[in-house]
Design a protein around this motif. Structure first.
Motif, PDB file in Angstrom:
ATOM      1  N   ALA A 106       0.941  -1.148   0.024  1.00 25.80           N
ATOM      2  CA  ALA A 106      -0.145  -0.010  -0.051  1.00 25.80           C
ATOM      3  C   ALA A 106       1.022   1.242   0.017  1.00 25.80           C
ATOM      4  O   ALA A 106       1.942   1.266   0.626  1.00 25.80           O
ATOM      5  N   ARG A 107       0.410   2.226  -0.787  1.00 25.73           N
ATOM      6  CA  ARG A 107       1.193   3.630  -0.940  1.00 25.73           C
ATOM      7  C   ARG A 107       0.208   4.568  -0.864  1.00 25.73           C
ATOM      8  O   ARG A 107      -0.643   4.735  -1.726  1.00 25.73           O
ATOM      9  N   CYS A 108       0.569   5.789  -0.138  1.00 24.98           N
ATOM     10  CA  CYS A 108      -0.123   6.937  -0.396  1.00 24.98           C
ATOM     11  C   CYS A 108       0.214   7.466  -2.023  1.00 24.98           C
ATOM     12  O   CYS A 108       1.205   7.430  -2.397  1.00 24.98           O
ATOM     13  N   ASN A 109      -0.951   7.867  -2.681  1.00 19.23           N
ATOM     14  CA  ASN A 109      -0.667   8.355  -4.143  1.00 19.23           C
ATOM     15  C   ASN A 109      -0.804   9.527  -4.428  1.00 19.23           C
ATOM     16  O   ASN A 109       0.039  10.155  -5.084  1.00 19.23           O
ATOM     17  N   THR A 110      -2.037  10.018  -4.208  1.00 18.07           N
ATOM     18  CA  THR A 110      -2.555  11.367  -4.763  1.00 18.07           C
ATOM     19  C   THR A 110      -2.924  12.276  -3.770  1.00 18.07           C
ATOM     20  O   THR A 110      -3.496  11.893  -2.551  1.00 18.07           O
ATOM     21  N   LEU A 111      -2.509  13.492  -3.786  1.00 17.90           N
ATOM     22  CA  LEU A 111      -2.917  14.648  -2.722  1.00 17.90           C
ATOM     23  C   LEU A 111      -4.033  15.486  -3.574  1.00 17.90           C
ATOM     24  O   LEU A 111      -3.789  16.164  -4.772  1.00 17.90           O
ATOM     25  N   LEU A 112      -4.919  15.796  -3.028  1.00 16.27           N
ATOM     26  CA  LEU A 112      -5.950  16.820  -3.551  1.00 16.27           C
ATOM     27  C   LEU A 112      -6.095  17.864  -2.360  1.00 16.27           C
ATOM     28  O   LEU A 112      -6.343  17.687  -1.080  1.00 16.27           O
ATOM     29  N   PHE A 113      -5.987  19.247  -2.846  1.00 10.05           N
ATOM     30  CA  PHE A 113      -6.089  20.509  -2.087  1.00 10.05           C
ATOM     31  C   PHE A 113      -7.332  21.175  -2.339  1.00 10.05           C
ATOM     32  O   PHE A 113      -7.925  21.189  -3.415  1.00 10.05           O
ATOM     33  N   ARG A 114      -7.609  22.107  -1.410  1.00  9.73           N
ATOM     34  CA  ARG A 114      -8.880  22.989  -1.590  1.00  9.73           C
ATOM     35  C   ARG A 114      -8.033  24.255  -2.272  1.00  9.73           C
ATOM     36  O   ARG A 114      -6.982  24.484  -1.699  1.00  9.73           O
ATOM     37  N   PRO A 115      -8.553  25.106  -3.000  1.00 10.01           N
ATOM     38  CA  PRO A 115      -7.962  26.220  -3.787  1.00 10.01           C
ATOM     39  C   PRO A 115      -7.932  27.274  -2.419  1.00 10.01           C
ATOM     40  O   PRO A 115      -8.725  27.266  -1.692  1.00 10.01           O
ATOM     41  N   PHE A 116      -6.996  28.322  -2.291  1.00  9.82           N
ATOM     42  CA  PHE A 116      -6.968  29.316  -1.422  1.00  9.82           C
ATOM     43  C   PHE A 116      -8.096  30.217  -1.806  1.00  9.82           C
ATOM     44  O   PHE A 116      -8.714  30.654  -0.560  1.00  9.82           O
ATOM     45  N   GLU A 117      -8.505  30.639  -2.893  1.00 10.51           N
ATOM     46  CA  GLU A 117      -9.689  31.477  -3.162  1.00 10.51           C
ATOM     47  C   GLU A 117     -10.619  30.597  -4.097  1.00 10.51           C
ATOM     48  O   GLU A 117     -11.832  30.629  -3.603  1.00 10.51           O
ATOM     49  N   SER A 118     -10.275  30.348  -5.300  1.00  9.43           N
ATOM     50  CA  SER A 118     -11.294  29.477  -6.206  1.00  9.43           C
ATOM     51  C   SER A 118     -10.190  28.765  -7.057  1.00  9.43           C
ATOM     52  O   SER A 118      -9.103  28.985  -7.401  1.00  9.43           O
ATOM     53  N   VAL A 119     -10.774  27.750  -7.831  1.00  9.51           N
ATOM     54  CA  VAL A 119     -10.153  26.789  -8.620  1.00  9.51           C
ATOM     55  C   VAL A 119      -9.516  27.903  -9.847  1.00  9.51           C
ATOM     56  O   VAL A 119      -8.397  27.533 -10.173  1.00  9.51           O
ATOM     57  N   GLU A 120     -10.441  28.679 -10.107  1.00  9.29           N
ATOM     58  CA  GLU A 120     -10.262  29.608 -11.363  1.00  9.29           C
ATOM     59  C   GLU A 120      -9.115  30.695 -11.010  1.00  9.29           C
ATOM     60  O   GLU A 120      -8.051  30.736 -11.802  1.00  9.29           O
ATOM     61  N   ALA A 121      -9.197  30.914  -9.553  1.00  9.64           N
ATOM     62  CA  ALA A 121      -7.734  31.823  -9.172  1.00  9.64           C
ATOM     63  C   ALA A 121      -6.612  31.128  -9.215  1.00  9.64           C
ATOM     64  O   ALA A 121      -5.517  31.699  -9.450  1.00  9.64           O
ATOM     65  N   SER A 122      -6.652  29.921  -8.644  1.00  7.50           N
ATOM     66  CA  SER A 122      -5.557  28.857  -8.461  1.00  7.50           C
ATOM     67  C   SER A 122      -5.032  28.595  -9.886  1.00  7.50           C
ATOM     68  O   SER A 122      -3.705  28.653 -10.307  1.00  7.50           O
ATOM     69  N   ALA A 123      -5.655  28.670 -10.987  1.00  9.51           N
ATOM     70  CA  ALA A 123      -5.419  28.116 -12.373  1.00  9.51           C
ATOM     71  C   ALA A 123      -4.733  29.635 -12.988  1.00  9.51           C
ATOM     72  O   ALA A 123      -3.653  29.207 -13.617  1.00  9.51           O
ATOM     73  N   GLU A 124      -5.105  30.478 -12.846  1.00 12.60           N
ATOM     74  CA  GLU A 124      -4.664  31.810 -13.070  1.00 12.60           C
ATOM     75  C   GLU A 124      -3.038  31.995 -12.493  1.00 12.60           C
ATOM     76  O   GLU A 124      -2.290  32.339 -13.306  1.00 12.60           O
ATOM     77  N   GLU A 125      -2.741  31.604 -11.160  1.00 13.98           N
ATOM     78  CA  GLU A 125      -1.715  31.864 -10.547  1.00 13.98           C
ATOM     79  C   GLU A 125      -0.725  30.667 -11.178  1.00 13.98           C
ATOM     80  O   GLU A 125       0.580  30.821 -11.101  1.00 13.98           O
ATOM     81  N   LEU A 126      -1.394  29.441 -11.347  1.00 13.20           N
ATOM     82  CA  LEU A 126      -0.409  28.379 -11.852  1.00 13.20           C
ATOM     83  C   LEU A 126       0.029  28.845 -13.210  1.00 13.20           C
ATOM     84  O   LEU A 126       1.317  28.724 -13.536  1.00 13.20           O
ATOM     85  N   ALA A 127      -0.749  29.518 -13.969  1.00  9.91           N
ATOM     86  CA  ALA A 127      -0.108  30.018 -15.215  1.00  9.91           C
ATOM     87  C   ALA A 127       0.815  31.241 -14.955  1.00  9.91           C
ATOM     88  O   ALA A 127       1.826  31.167 -15.950  1.00  9.91           O
ATOM     89  N   ARG A 128       0.556  31.886 -14.174  1.00 11.83           N
ATOM     90  CA  ARG A 128       1.516  33.090 -13.891  1.00 11.83           C
ATOM     91  C   ARG A 128       2.874  32.399 -13.675  1.00 11.83           C
ATOM     92  O   ARG A 128       3.951  33.150 -14.237  1.00 11.83           O
ATOM     93  N   ARG A 129       2.990  31.520 -12.794  1.00 12.21           N
ATOM     94  CA  ARG A 129       4.120  30.796 -12.406  1.00 12.21           C
ATOM     95  C   ARG A 129       4.732  30.001 -13.460  1.00 12.21           C
ATOM     96  O   ARG A 129       5.724  29.168 -13.027  1.00 12.21           O
ATOM     97  N   ARG A 130       4.017  29.797 -14.456  1.00 11.26           N
ATOM     98  CA  ARG A 130       4.461  28.879 -15.654  1.00 11.26           C
ATOM     99  C   ARG A 130       4.477  27.112 -15.051  1.00 11.26           C
ATOM    100  O   ARG A 130       5.419  26.648 -15.309  1.00 11.26           O
ATOM    101  N   ILE A 131       3.622  27.053 -14.247  1.00 14.98           N
ATOM    102  CA  ILE A 131       3.303  25.591 -13.574  1.00 14.98           C
ATOM    103  C   ILE A 131       2.432  25.094 -14.391  1.00 14.98           C
ATOM    104  O   ILE A 131       1.273  25.308 -14.605  1.00 14.98           O
ATOM    105  N   PRO A 132       2.778  23.708 -15.097  1.00 15.20           N
ATOM    106  CA  PRO A 132       1.875  23.277 -16.183  1.00 15.20           C
ATOM    107  C   PRO A 132       0.665  22.638 -15.282  1.00 15.20           C
ATOM    108  O   PRO A 132       0.745  21.993 -14.168  1.00 15.20           O
ATOM    109  N   TYR A 133      -0.487  22.788 -15.894  1.00 15.78           N
ATOM    110  CA  TYR A 133      -1.827  21.866 -15.420  1.00 15.78           C
ATOM    111  C   TYR A 133      -2.604  21.861 -16.607  1.00 15.78           C
ATOM    112  O   TYR A 133      -2.582  22.311 -17.541  1.00 15.78           O
ATOM    113  N   ASP A 134      -3.821  21.008 -16.033  1.00 20.36           N
ATOM    114  CA  ASP A 134      -4.823  20.721 -17.168  1.00 20.36           C
ATOM    115  C   ASP A 134      -6.124  20.992 -16.214  1.00 20.36           C
ATOM    116  O   ASP A 134      -6.073  20.876 -15.097  1.00 20.36           O
TER     117      ASP A 134
END
Length: 282
Positions: A106-134
């Motif tokens: 057995a092994r811990c596999n996936t981490l799911l987080f709550r967004p700090f403000e909203s999912v949309e805001a998190s996506a915008e910040e990921l893009a600003r930091r050039r962190i790939p996401y889908d």
């Protein structure tokens, strides 16, 4: 992963405030900022190799540790799933799945987080930091998958108004049991392995501006993330905060499941957890 994220979205109904179980005793230097991407982890998937390990972990968390069950075992395709409330986090046991690079069952596999403000805001910040996401490709798709951290990471909202009563019910159930057999208060830390400075820097970019001390990152909400140099990029351990380390140790001793010990921590024997490293601290 589609099934996991579906259940994680459902779990978001009630987990938005679970961290409040022990907030009155939390003195960690948490920080909040409008540029934070996430507030805290609320869901961890645990992959198992076979049905025997699945059944062992389900019974161990439910019957021996007396943690409340979020949903009982069910089958989706060829895999089985169950979820347990561990204070401020849900542990979803699922499988059988292959676990590459290790002999663990057995092994811990996936981490799911709550967004700090909203999912949309998190996506915008990921893009600003050039962190790939889908994600967010469809109007009704409100989740983001972060792609370059090696450990699977998702960001899901916690917005359904029906969730509060469900969360309160499960938290109240755990409190009524005095934290179960080990006196659980909450999930305090998650240990994450990294194998290069480049990998650690990617996590740093994702977690900023959270404060950190010696590779321990204090998120706005617990659990905090501790990074440990390792051969593999993986979740290495989870740390439960308990009411009394002595009482928890005594329980583990009585039931012959006591693992490693130190002055400030004990571990549950890995033979009982399929190889999961579970640490108990006050």
């Amino acid at each position: 992963m589609r099934r996991v994220y579906l259940m994680s979205f459902i779990a978001a109904l009630f987990l938005s405030g679970c961290q409040n179980m022990s907030s009155s005793t939390d003195t960690s230097p948490h920080t909040e900022s409008s540029t934070s991407i996430v507030s805290g982890a609320y869901w961890i998937t645990v992959h198992v190799r076979d049905d025997e390990t699945f059944d062992m972990l389900y019974k161990f968390f439910k019957d021996e540790l007396q943690f409340p069950v979020y949903f009982h075992p069910e089958k989706w395709g060829k895999a089985r799933y169950t979820a347990i409330l561990a204070g401020n986090v849900i542990l979803e046991v699922c499988g059988p799945f292959p676990i590459p690079g290790t002999e663990l069952m057995a092994r811990c596999n996936t981490l799911l987080f709550r967004p700090f403000e909203s999912v949309e805001a998190s996506a915008e910040e990921l893009a600003r930091r050039r962190i790939p996401y889908d994600g967010l490709k469809e109007p009704d798709q409100r989740k983001v998958n972060v792609l370059d951290l090696e450990v699977p990471v998702g960001i899901n909202p916690a917005t359904d108004p029906n969730g509060l009563s469900r969360r309160q019910s499960l938290v109240a159930e755990l409190r009524a049991r005095n934290g179960g057999s080990i006196g659980l208060k909450n999930l305090k830390e998650i240990y994450i392995g990294y194998n290069s400075k480049e990998r650690l820097d990617r996590w740093s970019s994702f977690l900023e501006p959270a404060k950190n001390q010696k590779n321990l990152w204090y998120l706005p909400e617990e659990p905090n993330l501790r990074f440990v140099q390792d051969e593999y990029e993986r979740i290495m351990a989870i740390v439960f905060r308990v009411e009394s380390l002595k009482k928890a140790t005594d329980y583990l001793k009585r039931n012959n499941i006591l693992g490693k010990q130190s002055k400030k921590a004990v571990e549950i024997a890995k033979t009982r957890t399929g190889g999961l490293r579970i640490i108990l601290e006050e």
